[in-house]
Design an enzyme around this catalytic site. Structure first.
Site, PDB file in Angstrom:
ATOM      1  N   SER A   1     -44.958  12.515  86.659  1.00 52.80           N
ATOM      2  CA  SER A   1     -45.431  13.896  86.952  1.00 52.80           C
ATOM      3  C   SER A   1     -46.862  13.593  87.970  1.00 52.80           C
ATOM      4  CB  SER A   1     -45.878  14.633  85.955  1.00 52.80           C
ATOM      5  OG  SER A   1     -46.211  15.896  86.048  1.00 52.80           O
TER       6      SER A   1
ATOM      7  N   ASP B   1     -39.785  17.733  84.880  1.00 50.70           N
ATOM      8  CA  ASP B   1     -41.208  16.833  84.564  1.00 50.70           C
ATOM      9  C   ASP B   1     -40.522  15.630  83.652  1.00 50.70           C
ATOM     10  OD1 ASP B   1     -43.410  15.611  83.407  1.00 50.70           O
ATOM     11  OD2 ASP B   1     -44.671  17.455  84.259  1.00 50.70           O
TER      12      ASP B   1
END
Length: 735
Positions: free
Chosen positions: A67, A214
């Site tokens: 991320s 993610d």
């Protein structure tokens, strides 16, 4: 006799043997792997950690991130310096990046008009086959991807991760199988975009036909991946968001957020158990900093630096100046040169199904031979993004022999073809004026290859109505258009006599218009129209026996110029908005009348304050009136209590941001004030000499405002000099 050349050869061989023997006696340097966790805005602390590692001359042999950790690590691994990362983070417009669509002044004119008709952001796609369709995330993709592009060296965005100057991996999650992906063969830009696709915030990214999101869902601190790449010592930086306390879980949204945090925290704890004694953990104390607190970027970077310095004693043992210098030279390489503007050979658009690519090419207006550089490419991307029709826009540049080919690869947003928007409008002066309306707007676009659009708005409540417009460009990408409008509205309003309420009318208006217009590129349009109107009214208070409904029909011709370049409809800080209209009405059986109006707004910024200067003039003839009174129309004065054939109003509104709503729920919280002046008067004909000269009134107001998903919400207190004072509650349009 030994020759000199032979002597030199023997000497070189002896020296090489000595160096080899010396190298065999030295222990090999351990390979150091840097692991950067996800954490949204908290992940900006990684930049502070990188600065300390450079200052202490600690070589980083490989980087693994998730991320925001992947974004920072990927930018660094591909050649960005720490100074560049800090500068880019500080200059980024995080409010725009996290917004659910492009900045308003980058929207197409038709999409800006949608806001004027209904400022709510409660919007979704709908068709009979698939039902309701929501956008992929609460934040739009365009600004995020533009920022990500600026963060990466242009020469590296298409390089697979395994080909970067130093080994790097960005963890993502396969949304269909839940598998962890290291994305070794994925281009850098796509790998970072997928790794940071936080569910519910940013839309998933499709790579090879499969959606990725993610990586924090499966491995927020991927220590095992760094180990598999050969790391002997791991420096793990954990900035994950802590779990919420019970008092903070106040809604279904917060419950869902807590569930994601639990999944993330569980896999982080598993990863931490994989650490070995020689590994180092850096855990910045970011306190109450939230996942979306990007306004605290400086604080996050400073906290990361302090946390790394706190581990300085253990880090110092890893210092290797020569190795670090060699890795830095390998990572940074030659300085990146700006993309030079080159003559355009061919512009292509691919990936469209519903949208006519010929119309898009005409809209972009880029011709062979035009010099195209980064600025021109970004403007083209912004124009495509501003239509609201696309989920992703990729610019593929191919330079050959000093000339440039450009292809825009588009992914259409399926939900955007048929959009429904719902809103709520409230108004009350806490006395004798209050109203409410539930509003729905439907927009169906690209109904034919020329780009026809049908827009309808319905209201129920204090005001009832339905209006619809069929808008037809006169060719693919043509700025000329024709429009057909049908409308019906009904409601009640009070009529005042010398400032006193005299009666209440129930009225309705039915109309139909046919227009020919021309778009002014990026600014507005000019329309010439003809139509028919039918107006009806009936006195409902006081009750007069035998008093029925009165009706009148009109033939109508008008000319209207409308421009709009405001960056925000409620609180703009740049741009302008104008509407100039002159209308000729021919009542049946009577002489014709002329109505005219001119409204203008200019926005500006003074330090932390956003301001707007507004002016309005309106003229009506024979029995028709214009009125003042109500919020921002001489605040404090009873609504509509000042009426006359001519009306003038000016005001200045200033507002300052004092807070922010959570992402997905709204925008800024502001305080502000207004200074207002206006007058009404009588006069024959449309002449400057008939402008009101007497009876000018001054008013002021102070307000608290919140940008909600339904539109701007206000609590205000207004007062007219020498007159009345009123409190106001509003939700929806304000001017």
């Amino acid at each position: 006799m030994v020759r000199p050349a032979m002597k030199r050869l023997v000497l070189v061989c002896l020296l090489a043997l000595c160096q080899l023997a010396s190298a065999e006696t030295l222990p090999p340097r351990p390979k150091i792997g840097l692991v950067l966790s996800g954490g949204g805005a908290r992940g900006l602390a990684h930049i502070g950690v990188l600065r300390v590692l450079e200052e202490m001359q600690i070589p980083v042999d490989l980087i693994v991130g998730t991320s925001m950790g992947a974004v920072v690590g990927g930018a660094y691994a591909s050649g960005r310096s720490v100074d560049e990362l800090e500068a880019l983070v500080k200059s980024a417009n995080w409010n725009a990046i996290l917004a659910d669509r492009p900045a308003r002044d980058r929207l197409s004119i038709r999409r800006r008009e949608d806001d004027e008709r209904l400022p709510s952001r409660i919007e979704f796609g709908f068709n009979l086959e698939r039902g309701a369709m929501l956008p992929g995330g609460a934040a739009a993709n365009g600004q995020l991807e533009a920022t990500l592009s600026s963060l990466l060296p242009a020469t590296r965005t298409d390089d697979p991760l395994r080909k970067l100057p130093i080994p790097f991996r960005a963890v993502a999650t396969d949304l269909l199988s839940g598998a962890m992906l290291d994305q070794a063969d994925t281009p850098l830009f796509e790998a970072l975009r997928a790794s940071m696709a936080v569910p519910g915030v940013f839309a998933p990214l499709r790579v090879n036909g499969r959606p990725r999101v993610d990586g924090g869902l499966v491995r927020n601190l991927p220590i095992d991946l760094a180990r598999s790449l050969g790391a002997d010592i791991v420096i793990a930086v954990n900035v994950g968001t802590p779990l919420l306390e019970e008092r903070e879980i106040t809604s279904a949204v917060m419950v869902a957020n807590q569930m994601l945090q639990i999944l993330t925290e569980q896999n982080v704890q598993r990863s931490l158990r994989e650490l070995r004694p020689q590994d180092i953990v850096i855990d910045p104390d970011l306190g109450g900093m939230g996942f979306m607190d990007f306004s605290r970027a400086d604080e996050a970077m400073a906290t990361g630096r302090r946390a790394a310095l706190a581990a300085g004693e253990r880090l110092a043992a890893l210092a290797a100046p020569a190795a670090q210098a060699a890795l830095q030279a390998q990572r940074l390489g030659p300085p990146e040169s700006a993309m030079a503007a080159l003559p355009l050979v061919e512009l292509k658009i691919s990936g469209t199904r519903r949208v006519n690519h010929e119309a898009l090419l005409a809209e972009l207006a880029l011709q062979p031979g035009d010099r195209i550089g980064r600025a021109e490419l970004m403007r083209a991307v912004e124009r495509l993004d501003g239509t609201g029709d696309f989920e992703r826009i990729e610019a593929d540049v191919d330079d050959r022999d000093g000339r440039r080919n450009v292809e825009f690869k588009l992914t259409e947003a399926d939900w955007a073809a048929s959009r429904l928007r719902f809103g709520l409008e409230l108004y009350s002066n806490f006395a004798d004026a209050s109203s409410y309306s539930l509003v729905a707007m439907h927009v169906a676009n690209w109904l034919n290859p020329w780009g026809a659009e049908l827009r309808s708005v319905a209201r129920i409540g204090s005001t009832r109505g339905l209006n619809t417009e069929f808008y037809q460009p006169l060719g693919p990408g043509s700025r000329w258009f024709a429009s057909v409008k049908l409308a019906y509205s009904a409601g009640s309003n009070d009529v005042f006599d010398q400032g006193q309420r005299a009666l209440r009318l129930s009225s309705s208006l039915t109309s139909g218009q046919l227009e020919l217009g021309h778009r002014i590129a990026g600014l507005g349009d000019l329309r010439l129209g003809v139509g028919r109107l039918r107006a009806s009214d009936e006195v409902v208070l006081p009750v007069v026996p035998g008093n029925g409904t009165r009706s009148q029909s009109y033939a109508q011709q008008y000319l209207e110029l409308h421009t709009d370049s405001l960056d925000s409809l409620a609180f703009p800080s740049r741009g302008q908005w104008t509407t100039a209209r002159i209308e000729w009405l021919q009542p049946r059986g009577e002489a014709g009348v002329i109505n005219a109006s001119l409204l203008g707004l200019a926005a500006f910024r003074l330090g932390e304050w956003a301001g707007q200067l507004y002016g309005e003039f309106a003229h009506a003839e024979r029995g028709q009136t214009r009125s003042l009174g109500g919020y921002l129309r001489l605040s404090g004065t009873p609504d509509g209590s000042l009426a006359g054939e001519n009306m003038v109003l000016t005001r200045v509104v200033m507002a300052r941001r004092i807070g922010e709503m959570p992402v997905g729920l709204g925008g800024a919280v502001r305080i502000g004030f207004s200074l207002e002046a206006g007058a009404v008067g009588a006069g024959e004909g449309l002449k400057l000499s008939n402008l009101p000269r007497n009876g000018w009134k001054q008013a002021v107001s102070g307000f608290l405002s919140v940008d909600t998903r339904f539109g701007p919400f206000f609590l205000a207190l207004g007062s007219t000099r020498g007159g009345d004072t009123s409190a106001y509650l509003l939700l929806g349009p304000t001017w």
